[in-house]
Structures are given as C-alpha cells and as structure tokens.
Design a protein around this motif. Structure first.
Motif, PDB file in Angstrom:
ATOM      1  N   THR A   1       0.877  -1.170   0.000  1.00 44.56           N
ATOM      2  CA  THR A   1       0.000   0.000   0.000  1.00 44.56           C
ATOM      3  C   THR A   1       0.917   1.224   0.000  1.00 44.56           C
ATOM      4  O   THR A   1       2.131   1.101   0.221  1.00 44.56           O
ATOM      5  CB  THR A   1      -0.883   0.037   1.256  1.00 44.56           C
ATOM      6  N   ALA A   2       0.353   2.397  -0.207  1.00 37.30           N
ATOM      7  CA  ALA A   2       1.165   3.614  -0.144  1.00 37.30           C
ATOM      8  C   ALA A   2       1.801   3.749   1.235  1.00 37.30           C
ATOM      9  O   ALA A   2       2.972   4.146   1.351  1.00 37.30           O
ATOM     10  CB  ALA A   2       0.316   4.840  -0.478  1.00 37.30           C
ATOM     11  N   GLU A   3       1.073   3.393   2.274  1.00 32.77           N
ATOM     12  CA  GLU A   3       1.615   3.500   3.636  1.00 32.77           C
ATOM     13  C   GLU A   3       2.749   2.507   3.872  1.00 32.77           C
ATOM     14  O   GLU A   3       3.777   2.849   4.454  1.00 32.77           O
ATOM     15  CB  GLU A   3       0.504   3.305   4.668  1.00 32.77           C
ATOM     16  N   SER A   4       2.569   1.267   3.425  1.00 34.18           N
ATOM     17  CA  SER A   4       3.623   0.277   3.665  1.00 34.18           C
ATOM     18  C   SER A   4       4.848   0.534   2.790  1.00 34.18           C
ATOM     19  O   SER A   4       5.980   0.276   3.231  1.00 34.18           O
ATOM     20  CB  SER A   4       3.097  -1.149   3.490  1.00 34.18           C
ATOM     21  N   ILE A   5       4.668   1.067   1.582  1.00 36.28           N
ATOM     22  CA  ILE A   5       5.840   1.398   0.759  1.00 36.28           C
ATOM     23  C   ILE A   5       6.577   2.574   1.379  1.00 36.28           C
ATOM     24  O   ILE A   5       7.809   2.639   1.363  1.00 36.28           O
ATOM     25  CB  ILE A   5       5.480   1.654  -0.726  1.00 36.28           C
ATOM     26  N   ASN A   6       5.826   3.508   1.959  1.00 33.84           N
ATOM     27  CA  ASN A   6       6.452   4.634   2.645  1.00 33.84           C
ATOM     28  C   ASN A   6       7.329   4.120   3.788  1.00 33.84           C
ATOM     29  O   ASN A   6       8.464   4.560   3.955  1.00 33.84           O
ATOM     30  CB  ASN A   6       5.406   5.612   3.162  1.00 33.84           C
ATOM     31  N   SER A   7       6.814   3.187   4.565  1.00 33.60           N
ATOM     32  CA  SER A   7       7.606   2.617   5.670  1.00 33.60           C
ATOM     33  C   SER A   7       8.864   1.941   5.143  1.00 33.60           C
ATOM     34  O   SER A   7       9.958   2.131   5.681  1.00 33.60           O
ATOM     35  CB  SER A   7       6.768   1.614   6.461  1.00 33.60           C
ATOM     36  N   LEU A   8       8.715   1.135   4.091  1.00 34.42           N
ATOM     37  CA  LEU A   8       9.873   0.463   3.489  1.00 34.42           C
ATOM     38  C   LEU A   8      10.901   1.488   3.019  1.00 34.42           C
ATOM     39  O   LEU A   8      12.096   1.366   3.305  1.00 34.42           O
ATOM     40  CB  LEU A   8       9.432  -0.416   2.320  1.00 34.42           C
ATOM     41  N   PHE A   9      10.455   2.484   2.296  1.00 33.84           N
ATOM     42  CA  PHE A   9      11.370   3.474   1.735  1.00 33.84           C
ATOM     43  C   PHE A   9      12.059   4.292   2.823  1.00 33.84           C
ATOM     44  O   PHE A   9      13.216   4.660   2.692  1.00 33.84           O
ATOM     45  CB  PHE A   9      10.639   4.383   0.760  1.00 33.84           C
ATOM     46  N   GLN A  10      11.358   4.577   3.913  1.00 33.06           N
ATOM     47  CA  GLN A  10      11.945   5.341   5.011  1.00 33.06           C
ATOM     48  C   GLN A  10      13.037   4.547   5.733  1.00 33.06           C
ATOM     49  O   GLN A  10      13.929   5.123   6.335  1.00 33.06           O
ATOM     50  CB  GLN A  10      10.858   5.754   6.014  1.00 33.06           C
ATOM     51  N   GLU A  11      12.966   3.209   5.692  1.00 29.28           N
ATOM     52  CA  GLU A  11      13.933   2.349   6.382  1.00 29.28           C
ATOM     53  C   GLU A  11      15.257   2.205   5.629  1.00 29.28           C
ATOM     54  O   GLU A  11      16.225   1.687   6.178  1.00 29.28           O
ATOM     55  CB  GLU A  11      13.342   0.946   6.581  1.00 29.28           C
ATOM     56  N   GLN A  12      15.306   2.636   4.391  1.00 31.04           N
ATOM     57  CA  GLN A  12      16.493   2.439   3.557  1.00 31.04           C
ATOM     58  C   GLN A  12      17.594   3.426   3.925  1.00 31.04           C
ATOM     59  O   GLN A  12      17.333   4.488   4.487  1.00 31.04           O
ATOM     60  CB  GLN A  12      16.130   2.604   2.078  1.00 31.04           C
ATOM     61  N   THR A  13      18.826   3.095   3.553  1.00 28.05           N
ATOM     62  CA  THR A  13      19.923   4.045   3.704  1.00 28.05           C
ATOM     63  C   THR A  13      19.628   5.288   2.874  1.00 28.05           C
ATOM     64  O   THR A  13      19.791   6.410   3.349  1.00 28.05           O
ATOM     65  CB  THR A  13      21.259   3.405   3.264  1.00 28.05           C
ATOM     66  N   ARG A  14      19.185   5.083   1.651  1.00 27.69           N
ATOM     67  CA  ARG A  14      18.742   6.174   0.775  1.00 27.69           C
ATOM     68  C   ARG A  14      17.641   5.651  -0.139  1.00 27.69           C
ATOM     69  O   ARG A  14      17.686   4.514  -0.591  1.00 27.69           O
ATOM     70  CB  ARG A  14      19.857   6.698  -0.121  1.00 27.69           C
ATOM     71  N   THR A  15      16.686   6.508  -0.416  1.00 28.03           N
ATOM     72  CA  THR A  15      15.682   6.252  -1.444  1.00 28.03           C
ATOM     73  C   THR A  15      15.615   7.494  -2.304  1.00 28.03           C
ATOM     74  O   THR A  15      15.512   8.609  -1.784  1.00 28.03           O
ATOM     75  CB  THR A  15      14.297   5.951  -0.839  1.00 28.03           C
ATOM     76  N   VAL A  16      15.722   7.310  -3.608  1.00 25.81           N
ATOM     77  CA  VAL A  16      15.745   8.427  -4.552  1.00 25.81           C
ATOM     78  C   VAL A  16      14.671   8.195  -5.601  1.00 25.81           C
ATOM     79  O   VAL A  16      14.472   7.072  -6.073  1.00 25.81           O
ATOM     80  CB  VAL A  16      17.144   8.552  -5.207  1.00 25.81           C
ATOM     81  N   CYS A  17      13.973   9.277  -5.949  1.00 24.07           N
ATOM     82  CA  CYS A  17      12.935   9.216  -6.980  1.00 24.07           C
ATOM     83  C   CYS A  17      13.381   9.971  -8.225  1.00 24.07           C
ATOM     84  O   CYS A  17      14.078  10.986  -8.135  1.00 24.07           O
ATOM     85  CB  CYS A  17      11.632   9.835  -6.472  1.00 24.07           C
ATOM     86  N   ALA A  18      12.953   9.458  -9.369  1.00 23.44           N
ATOM     87  CA  ALA A  18      13.093  10.156 -10.643  1.00 23.44           C
ATOM     88  C   ALA A  18      11.733  10.772 -10.931  1.00 23.44           C
ATOM     89  O   ALA A  18      10.725  10.062 -10.982  1.00 23.44           O
ATOM     90  CB  ALA A  18      13.491   9.181 -11.753  1.00 23.44           C
ATOM     91  N   LEU A  19      11.713  12.084 -11.100  1.00 24.23           N
ATOM     92  CA  LEU A  19      10.464  12.799 -11.364  1.00 24.23           C
ATOM     93  C   LEU A  19      10.447  13.286 -12.799  1.00 24.23           C
ATOM     94  O   LEU A  19      11.436  13.826 -13.297  1.00 24.23           O
ATOM     95  CB  LEU A  19      10.306  13.988 -10.423  1.00 24.23           C
ATOM     96  N   LEU A  20       9.316  13.106 -13.441  1.00 28.73           N
ATOM     97  CA  LEU A  20       9.081  13.580 -14.794  1.00 28.73           C
ATOM     98  C   LEU A  20       7.769  14.343 -14.747  1.00 28.73           C
ATOM     99  O   LEU A  20       6.734  13.763 -14.373  1.00 28.73           O
ATOM    100  CB  LEU A  20       8.995  12.388 -15.756  1.00 28.73           C
ATOM    101  N   ASP A  21       7.807  15.611 -15.057  1.00 30.86           N
ATOM    102  CA  ASP A  21       6.613  16.466 -14.933  1.00 30.86           C
ATOM    103  C   ASP A  21       6.013  16.362 -13.530  1.00 30.86           C
ATOM    104  O   ASP A  21       4.798  16.241 -13.356  1.00 30.86           O
ATOM    105  CB  ASP A  21       5.565  16.106 -15.989  1.00 30.86           C
ATOM    106  N   GLU A  22       6.888  16.364 -12.529  1.00 31.13           N
ATOM    107  CA  GLU A  22       6.513  16.332 -11.113  1.00 31.13           C
ATOM    108  C   GLU A  22       5.820  15.039 -10.682  1.00 31.13           C
ATOM    109  O   GLU A  22       5.264  14.966  -9.583  1.00 31.13           O
ATOM    110  CB  GLU A  22       5.664  17.551 -10.747  1.00 31.13           C
ATOM    111  N   GLN A  23       5.871  14.006 -11.521  1.00 31.54           N
ATOM    112  CA  GLN A  23       5.305  12.701 -11.193  1.00 31.54           C
ATOM    113  C   GLN A  23       6.434  11.687 -11.036  1.00 31.54           C
ATOM    114  O   GLN A  23       7.437  11.754 -11.742  1.00 31.54           O
ATOM    115  CB  GLN A  23       4.345  12.228 -12.305  1.00 31.54           C
ATOM    116  N   VAL A  24       6.261  10.725 -10.138  1.00 29.99           N
ATOM    117  CA  VAL A  24       7.279   9.696  -9.941  1.00 29.99           C
ATOM    118  C   VAL A  24       7.316   8.801 -11.180  1.00 29.99           C
ATOM    119  O   VAL A  24       6.329   8.141 -11.521  1.00 29.99           O
ATOM    120  CB  VAL A  24       6.991   8.860  -8.674  1.00 29.99           C
ATOM    121  N   ALA A  25       8.466   8.794 -11.842  1.00 33.99           N
ATOM    122  CA  ALA A  25       8.667   7.965 -13.027  1.00 33.99           C
ATOM    123  C   ALA A  25       9.555   6.770 -12.714  1.00 33.99           C
ATOM    124  O   ALA A  25       9.628   5.822 -13.484  1.00 33.99           O
ATOM    125  CB  ALA A  25       9.289   8.801 -14.141  1.00 33.99           C
ATOM    126  N   GLY A  26      10.234   6.826 -11.560  1.00 28.67           N
ATOM    127  CA  GLY A  26      11.121   5.744 -11.162  1.00 28.67           C
ATOM    128  C   GLY A  26      11.690   6.015  -9.788  1.00 28.67           C
ATOM    129  O   GLY A  26      11.470   7.079  -9.206  1.00 28.67           O
TER     130      GLY A  26
END
Length: 169
Positions: free
Chosen positions: A38-63
């Motif tokens: 879910t969005a909440e559980s992915i948020n928890s997973l991503f927060q636990e990482q050493t780093r999480t980086v997003c690629a944004l395209l037109d302000e939307q997550v593309a990767g």
C-alpha cells in the motif's frame, strides 16, 4: 521528453512509487517479492532504507531506487539496491540515470561495493543495463527464481567495486 529530476524520496511520492513497485511485482519477472504494498507500507519500506531516490518527470514519480546494506555486521559495507521505472517511460534512460546515481550515492554513504543478488536471467533490459554500467556478473544460481507461471529460472549475481573501479572492466 521533459527533464528528469532525481531527488530524495518524500512521503508525497508514495502513491506514485507504490504503483510502479506493484506493477513490477504483478509482472513477476524482476522483484523477488509476491506481496503488493500500500502507499503506507511502501512509505515505511522506503523510510527504512539508507537512501531512497525518486526520478520525477513532470513532477510525477517515473522511477526510484532504494539503497541499503546487502548484509549485516562485517558485510554491511557492501550495498544492495532495487530499481523501478514506470512502464510508460521505459527505454528513455531513466533506469541508467538511477543506476549511475545510486553508484555515486553508495560511495557517498561509505559503501565499498554494490551487489545484486538476484537479477532474473530473462530480464534482459536489466542485464544489459548493469553490464553497460560496469557491473561484473560473478555468478549464476540455476533455477533461483520461482516464476509467476510456476517454473524456475536462473538468476545472476552482479557486483560493482566502488573502491577500485578499474576492476569493473
């Protein structure tokens, strides 16, 4: 294509990131997990990482990528990473930018290498990308991936030496 921006993950990215993650999970040819987030559980997973980086395209997550130790204790100096790119923008170099950025980030975090434990052999885009970025295939596990259809497929182990990069040739 518009400019792709790479930046640190923020909570507001969870909805876009979880869609990409779950699409990859449902496809069943790259990620080892079978459970969707879910969005909440992915948020928890991503927060636990050493780093999480997003690629944004037109302000939307593309990767995105997540970076963390591959193991614990005396092996925690080697990183592991997972990458996801939206199906809609694959083939436009976003994955390459994420991989190269993760190598820089891993160095900045003090990791001495980056290891992939389970690259599915038929995931030819990933295999080609990693090898073109200088990763060395150091092993194969026959039948190491249980496919969505119930069969078994080989997986590769890759390594990138962050300390002595000329060993990556």
């Amino acid at each position: 294509m518009a400019e792709v921006i790479l930046r640190a993950y923020e909570r507001r990215d969870a909805a876009g990131a979880v869609k990409i993650w779950n699409d990859i999970t449902r496809t069943g040819n790259a990620f080892p997990g079978e459970i969707e987030y879910t969005a909440e559980s992915i948020n928890s997973l991503f927060q636990e990482q050493t780093r999480t980086v997003c690629a944004l395209l037109d302000e939307q997550v593309a990767g995105f990528y997540i970076l963390h130790p591959n193991n614990i204790g005396r092996c925690a100096h080697i990183a592991n990473a997972s990458y996801g790119v939206s199906h809609a923008v694959r083939g436009h170099g976003i994955g390459r930018r994420l991989v190269l950025h993760s190598l820089t980030t891993a160095r900045e975090c003090g990791f001495r290498g980056l290891q992939f434990n389970a690259v599915v052999a038929s995931n030819t885009r990933a295999v080609t990308l990693y090898e073109s970025c200088g990763f060395q295939r150091i092993g194969k596990i026959p039948g190491g991936y249980h496919t969505k259809s119930g069969g078994y497929e080989d997986i590769y182990i890759y390594f990138y030496n962050l300390v002595n990069e000329n060993q990556n040739e």
